[in-house]
Design an enzyme around this catalytic site. Structure first.
Site, PDB file in Angstrom:
ATOM      1  N   ALA A 140       0.872  -1.176   0.100  1.00 23.27           N
ATOM      2  CA  ALA A 140      -0.019  -0.095   0.086  1.00 23.27           C
ATOM      3  C   ALA A 140       0.995   1.238   0.033  1.00 23.27           C
ATOM      4  O   ALA A 140       0.497   2.245  -0.771  1.00 23.27           O
ATOM      5  CB  ALA A 140      -0.929  -0.119   1.007  1.00 23.27           C
ATOM      6  N   GLU A 142       3.824   2.082  -1.229  1.00 23.18           N
ATOM      7  CA  GLU A 142       4.732   2.202  -2.410  1.00 23.18           C
ATOM      8  C   GLU A 142       3.974   2.983  -3.371  1.00 23.18           C
ATOM      9  O   GLU A 142       3.665   2.582  -4.395  1.00 23.18           O
ATOM     10  CB  GLU A 142       5.263   0.922  -2.666  1.00 23.18           C
ATOM     11  CG  GLU A 142       5.850  -0.091  -1.480  1.00 23.18           C
ATOM     12  CD  GLU A 142       6.264  -1.140  -1.845  1.00 23.18           C
ATOM     13  OE1 GLU A 142       6.198  -1.756  -2.780  1.00 23.18           O
ATOM     14  OE2 GLU A 142       6.752  -1.963  -0.992  1.00 23.18           O
ATOM     15  N   ARG A 197       1.313  -1.214   4.769  1.00 21.26           N
ATOM     16  CA  ARG A 197       1.765  -2.054   3.743  1.00 21.26           C
ATOM     17  C   ARG A 197       1.098  -3.138   3.457  1.00 21.26           C
ATOM     18  O   ARG A 197       0.843  -3.298   2.244  1.00 21.26           O
ATOM     19  CB  ARG A 197       3.178  -2.762   4.383  1.00 21.26           C
ATOM     20  CG  ARG A 197       3.942  -3.718   3.578  1.00 21.26           C
ATOM     21  CD  ARG A 197       5.070  -4.503   4.370  1.00 21.26           C
ATOM     22  NE  ARG A 197       5.327  -5.620   4.010  1.00 21.26           N
ATOM     23  CZ  ARG A 197       6.531  -5.861   3.076  1.00 21.26           C
ATOM     24  NH1 ARG A 197       6.975  -4.546   2.541  1.00 21.26           N
ATOM     25  NH2 ARG A 197       6.911  -7.121   2.525  1.00 21.26           N
ATOM     26  N   ASN A 213       2.390  -9.880  -0.820  1.00 17.51           N
ATOM     27  CA  ASN A 213       3.421 -10.552  -1.151  1.00 17.51           C
ATOM     28  C   ASN A 213       4.184 -11.423  -0.550  1.00 17.51           C
ATOM     29  O   ASN A 213       4.951 -11.848  -0.853  1.00 17.51           O
ATOM     30  CB  ASN A 213       4.201  -9.268  -1.801  1.00 17.51           C
ATOM     31  CG  ASN A 213       5.272  -9.508  -2.952  1.00 17.51           C
ATOM     32  OD1 ASN A 213       4.456 -10.170  -4.111  1.00 17.51           O
ATOM     33  ND2 ASN A 213       6.596  -9.167  -3.081  1.00 17.51           N
ATOM     34  N   ARG A 214       3.285 -11.947   0.390  1.00 17.13           N
ATOM     35  CA  ARG A 214       3.905 -13.371   1.007  1.00 17.13           C
ATOM     36  C   ARG A 214       2.837 -14.458   1.028  1.00 17.13           C
ATOM     37  O   ARG A 214       2.965 -15.420   1.597  1.00 17.13           O
ATOM     38  CB  ARG A 214       4.009 -13.012   2.457  1.00 17.13           C
ATOM     39  CG  ARG A 214       5.221 -11.949   2.831  1.00 17.13           C
ATOM     40  CD  ARG A 214       6.787 -12.500   2.261  1.00 17.13           C
ATOM     41  NE  ARG A 214       7.720 -11.555   2.708  1.00 17.13           N
ATOM     42  CZ  ARG A 214       8.091 -10.501   2.019  1.00 17.13           C
ATOM     43  NH1 ARG A 214       7.154 -10.395   0.664  1.00 17.13           N
ATOM     44  NH2 ARG A 214       9.263  -9.610   2.156  1.00 17.13           N
ATOM     45  N   HIS A 264       7.197  -2.599  -7.420  1.00 16.62           N
ATOM     46  CA  HIS A 264       7.001  -2.032  -5.810  1.00 16.62           C
ATOM     47  C   HIS A 264       8.062  -0.889  -5.836  1.00 16.62           C
ATOM     48  O   HIS A 264       8.669  -0.321  -6.851  1.00 16.62           O
ATOM     49  CB  HIS A 264       7.858  -3.305  -5.204  1.00 16.62           C
ATOM     50  CG  HIS A 264       7.142  -4.469  -5.046  1.00 16.62           C
ATOM     51  ND1 HIS A 264       6.580  -4.925  -3.763  1.00 16.62           N
ATOM     52  CD2 HIS A 264       6.609  -5.589  -5.980  1.00 16.62           C
ATOM     53  CE1 HIS A 264       5.883  -6.025  -3.981  1.00 16.62           C
ATOM     54  NE2 HIS A 264       5.752  -6.156  -5.206  1.00 16.62           N
ATOM     55  N   GLU A 339      11.853  -2.853  -8.319  1.00 13.58           N
ATOM     56  CA  GLU A 339      11.671  -1.980  -7.212  1.00 13.58           C
ATOM     57  C   GLU A 339      11.934  -0.511  -7.758  1.00 13.58           C
ATOM     58  O   GLU A 339      12.959  -0.396  -8.139  1.00 13.58           O
ATOM     59  CB  GLU A 339      12.458  -2.460  -6.184  1.00 13.58           C
ATOM     60  CG  GLU A 339      12.372  -3.770  -5.554  1.00 13.58           C
ATOM     61  CD  GLU A 339      11.209  -3.643  -4.088  1.00 13.58           C
ATOM     62  OE1 GLU A 339      10.675  -2.440  -3.928  1.00 13.58           O
ATOM     63  OE2 GLU A 339      10.915  -4.802  -3.836  1.00 13.58           O
TER      64      GLU A 339
HETATM   65 ZN   LIG Z   1       6.768  -3.718  -1.859  1.00 12.66          ZN
END
Ligand SMILES: [Zn+2]
Length: 373
Positions: A140, A142, A197, A213-214, A264, A339
């Site tokens: 969230a 980013e 996040r 993302n996990r 990201h 990233e």
């Molecule tokens: Zn990220």
């Protein structure tokens, strides 16, 4: 009359109050031993620190700490030779200037990332035969990520008739773009807590949110994620337990994809698989070579360099990432995680005048990359 007024007042207070980061600082430290990684993981698990840019080997990790404890933290990390440096003295001060800028822009009618709650967008010409899936905003806070996806959409839609990259890519590919994969979390970063996040699902113990993302279902829960619901890297109760991951699964499964790109921030990395293991994926050299074509093109615009390689090797093992799932389960060879900028400094709080620069360079980078695969 009084009770009614009181209720309205409470509602207004609830709606407008945002979490304050007054008294929070960001320290950059360099872990280089297994014990350092463990220490940072444990401290994060216990909510003593908040890791901004993922734990990584022999490179700086930005951690948010309480300012009043700053000297103790510095002493501790110095004693471990982890070279602590204060990168942001007062996070709230930076957030205040960010908000001020957004307010000025919105009053003057400048379109900003604040008005975006789009879900799926599919863009492509009738000639396009190949498929690419692009998502932004899984995490969230980013913000540069959704802004970059919107930049792509705008560029593809407005520059097609001018020919060039937009036309060439759209004549070849159908682009499936999700500008905000974590809409609840993203909205929450605007309304309540800029540093949120995860998603916003209630997960018990008075805690909210799964780290999307996990949560993806390839090699889920095999390292670098947490079983604790309050943790920033909570992997959820089971693989693909989250609606956001499920939506992606039902949309992507059964179609043929030529590439998957997930955006990201921050760090300027162009990651290949894998996240869950430091064993390199099949065709690793080819994956790096294709990424290099993109990263070189990206750099040609504003001079910003990206580091290319496996995320588990360059940073640290993290399982349940979307790009591992697209490679491992959907078998999309060209699965990458980027990233976006910066490399450090203000971290997630990238000034708004960077949005177009990051958008333009990343657009160039992915166009050249897509032409090369
Ligand atoms: Zn990220």
């Amino acid at each position: 009359m009084l009770p009614l007024l009181y209720i309205i007042d409470c509602i207004i207070v609830q709606v407008t109050s945002k979490k304050s980061y007054d008294g929070k600082s960001v320290l950059s430290v360099i872990p280089f031993k297994e014990s350092h990684y463990k220490l940072l993981s444990v401290l994060e698990e216990q909510n003593e620190i908040n890791i901004w840019n993922e734990i990584r080997r022999n490179a700086s990790v930005d951690i948010m700490i309480d300012q009043y404890n700053k000297s103790s933290w510095i002493k501790l990390f110095n004693s471990l030779d982890m070279k602590p440096v204060v990168t942001i003295d007062n996070v709230q001060k930076l957030l205040n200037s960010e908000e001020k800028m957004l307010n000025i822009q919105s009053r003057s009618g400048i379109r900003s990332v604040t008005d975006t709650y789009l879900t799926f967008n599919e863009i492509g010409s009738s000639l396009a035969r190949r498929n690419v899936f692009i998502d932004c905003g899984i995490h969230a806070r980013e913000w540069i990520s959704p802004a970059t996806c919107l930049f792509f959409i705008n560029e593809f839609l407005t520059q097609y008739s001018a020919g060039g990259n937009a036309k060439q890519i759209m004549d070849t590919y159908k682009l499936h773009i999700v500008p905000v994969l974590n809409p609840d979390g993203y909205a929450y970063t605007h309304s309540k807590d800029r540093m949120w996040r995860k998603n916003r699902k209630p997960v018990g113990s008075n805690c909210y949110g799964v780290d999307l993302n996990r949560n993806f279902g390839y090699m889920w829960n095999t390292g670098g994620s947490s079983a604790s619901p309050c943790s920033e890297t909570y992997h959820g109760g089971s693989p693909m337990s989250e609606n956001e991951a499920k939506a992606m699964q039902s949309y992507m499964t059964g179609k043929t994809w030529d590439s998957y790109l997930t955006f990201h921030s921050y760090g300027q990395w162009w990651f290949t698989n894998w996240g869950y293991t430091d064993t390199l994926p099949p065709q690793y050299t080819e994956l790096v070579n294709k990424a290099k074509i993109g990263a070189d093109a990206l750099k040609s615009v504003n001079g910003r360099s990206y580091t290319i390689g496996s995320s588990a090797v360059l940073l640290y093992v993290a399982s349940g990432g979307s790009e591992d799932w697209t490679r491992g389960t959907l078998n999309i060879k060209y699965s990458y995680c980027l990233e976006l900028p910066p490399t450090g400094g203000s971290g997630f709080i990238l000034p708004t005048n960077e949005i177009k620069k990051v958008g333009a360079e990343t657009f160039k980078g992915i166009c050249e990359y897509l032409k090369a695969i």
